[in-house]
Design an enzyme around this catalytic site. Structure first.
Site, PDB file in Angstrom:
ATOM      1  N   ASN A  83      -4.878 -18.918   8.786  1.00  0.00           N
ATOM      2  CA  ASN A  83      -6.162 -19.015   9.445  1.00  0.00           C
ATOM      3  C   ASN A  83      -7.286 -18.619   8.479  1.00  0.00           C
ATOM      4  O   ASN A  83      -7.035 -18.281   7.328  1.00  0.00           O
ATOM      5  CB  ASN A  83      -6.166 -18.141  10.709  1.00  0.00           C
ATOM      6  CG  ASN A  83      -7.042 -18.707  11.802  1.00  0.00           C
ATOM      7  OD1 ASN A  83      -8.098 -19.266  11.543  1.00  0.00           O
ATOM      8  ND2 ASN A  83      -6.594 -18.554  13.035  1.00  0.00           N
ATOM      9  N   HIS A 113      -1.152  -1.687  -9.982  1.00  0.00           N
ATOM     10  CA  HIS A 113      -1.539  -1.103 -11.270  1.00  0.00           C
ATOM     11  C   HIS A 113      -0.746   0.172 -11.517  1.00  0.00           C
ATOM     12  O   HIS A 113      -0.306   0.823 -10.565  1.00  0.00           O
ATOM     13  CB  HIS A 113      -3.039  -0.797 -11.280  1.00  0.00           C
ATOM     14  CG  HIS A 113      -3.889  -2.008 -11.071  1.00  0.00           C
ATOM     15  ND1 HIS A 113      -4.246  -2.849 -12.083  1.00  0.00           N
ATOM     16  CD2 HIS A 113      -4.411  -2.545  -9.942  1.00  0.00           C
ATOM     17  CE1 HIS A 113      -4.968  -3.840 -11.606  1.00  0.00           C
ATOM     18  NE2 HIS A 113      -5.078  -3.685 -10.306  1.00  0.00           N
ATOM     19  N   GLY A 140      -4.619 -10.476  12.655  1.00  0.00           N
ATOM     20  CA  GLY A 140      -5.868 -10.477  11.913  1.00  0.00           C
ATOM     21  C   GLY A 140      -6.172  -9.159  11.216  1.00  0.00           C
ATOM     22  O   GLY A 140      -5.858  -8.085  11.710  1.00  0.00           O
ATOM     23  N   THR A 163       2.986  -1.104   4.155  1.00  0.00           N
ATOM     24  CA  THR A 163       3.262  -0.507   2.846  1.00  0.00           C
ATOM     25  C   THR A 163       4.740  -0.455   2.516  1.00  0.00           C
ATOM     26  O   THR A 163       5.099  -0.074   1.407  1.00  0.00           O
ATOM     27  CB  THR A 163       2.703   0.929   2.790  1.00  0.00           C
ATOM     28  OG1 THR A 163       3.336   1.711   3.814  1.00  0.00           O
ATOM     29  CG2 THR A 163       1.189   0.938   2.976  1.00  0.00           C
ATOM     30  N   LYS A 164       5.600  -0.806   3.489  1.00  0.00           N
ATOM     31  CA  LYS A 164       7.045  -0.789   3.260  1.00  0.00           C
ATOM     32  C   LYS A 164       7.674  -1.956   4.003  1.00  0.00           C
ATOM     33  O   LYS A 164       7.038  -2.609   4.823  1.00  0.00           O
ATOM     34  CB  LYS A 164       7.656   0.538   3.708  1.00  0.00           C
ATOM     35  CG  LYS A 164       7.557   0.786   5.196  1.00  0.00           C
ATOM     36  CD  LYS A 164       8.187   2.121   5.576  1.00  0.00           C
ATOM     37  CE  LYS A 164       8.188   2.299   7.091  1.00  0.00           C
ATOM     38  NZ  LYS A 164       8.883   3.514   7.485  1.00  0.00           N
ATOM     39  N   LYS A 181       7.949  -1.441  18.606  1.00  0.00           N
ATOM     40  CA  LYS A 181       9.049  -1.768  19.515  1.00  0.00           C
ATOM     41  C   LYS A 181       9.942  -2.816  18.870  1.00  0.00           C
ATOM     42  O   LYS A 181       9.562  -3.486  17.914  1.00  0.00           O
ATOM     43  CB  LYS A 181       8.546  -2.241  20.874  1.00  0.00           C
ATOM     44  CG  LYS A 181       7.814  -3.574  20.886  1.00  0.00           C
ATOM     45  CD  LYS A 181       7.402  -3.905  22.314  1.00  0.00           C
ATOM     46  CE  LYS A 181       6.592  -5.176  22.379  1.00  0.00           C
ATOM     47  NZ  LYS A 181       6.198  -5.504  23.745  1.00  0.00           N
TER      48      LYS A 181
END
Length: 186
Positions: A83, A113, A140, A163-164, A181
């Site tokens: 989108n 980095h 979004g 992040t994982k 859930k």
């Protein structure tokens, strides 16, 4: 190894390399075409998308504007939908399964980095590939960070920072994202 080979392999590389600079320039030319053509020029836009992102099924649909770094490291299956205002920093591969939907403003970053200031200030960077499974919906304003793998049937809540990695059949949300859930897809 060339700087491009190092980049794609996830090793430290020089983004200022002349060949990589040329690749980014060529990607930006195609992005300019994709992002500025009239809706009446859908055929021309789709041709530019196919030139930029060659490793995705023909059913790929992008709502402009769209941004990426190279395009050639984006790979995917059938029915990939992006989108408005999605951004993919594809210094390493970003692999999408079938039936993946990205809501507006989704950001996918393989680029990262070094943590040590001296090494980071050298101008070198590296990346970690991202894998998105089949039937994934990313809400979004979500951000997918370097090295993440999302299993099949994952739903990412709007505004999440992933992040994982997460397994199949879960709804994740938050900053950082966590399992909200499990989805019963039996």
């Amino acid at each position: 190894m060339t700087e491009k080979e190092k980049m794609i392999a996830g090793k430290l590389y020089k983004p200022s390399d002349q060949g990589l600079s040329k690749d980014r320039y060529n990607a930006r030319l195609l992005l300019n075409t994709i992002n500025t053509l009239s809706v009446k020029d859908e055929v021309k836009r789709n041709m530019a998308v196919k030139q930029l992102i060659k490793n995705v099924d023909d059913s790929l649909y992008i709502e402009p504007p769209f941004f990426c770094e190279y395009g050639y490291n984006i790979k995917g299956g059938k029915n990939l939908y992006m989108n408005f205002n999605c951004c993919i920093l594809d210094i390493c591969t970003v692999t999408f399964g079938d039936n993946v939907m990205l809501a507006p403003n989704v950001q996918i970053y393989t680029a990262t980095h070094p943590l040590k200031a001296k090494e980071r200030n050298s101008g070198l960077e590296f990346g970690k590939p991202i894998v998105i499974g089949n039937n994934v919906w990313i809400g979004g304003n979500s951000t997918i960070c370097p090295g993440v793998t999302l299993g099949n049937n994952v739903v990412v809540g709007a505004g999440s920072v992933v992040t994982k990695s997460f397994p199949d059949n879960v709804v994740i949300a938050g900053n950082p994202a966590k399992v909200i859930k499990t989805i019963d897809n039996s």
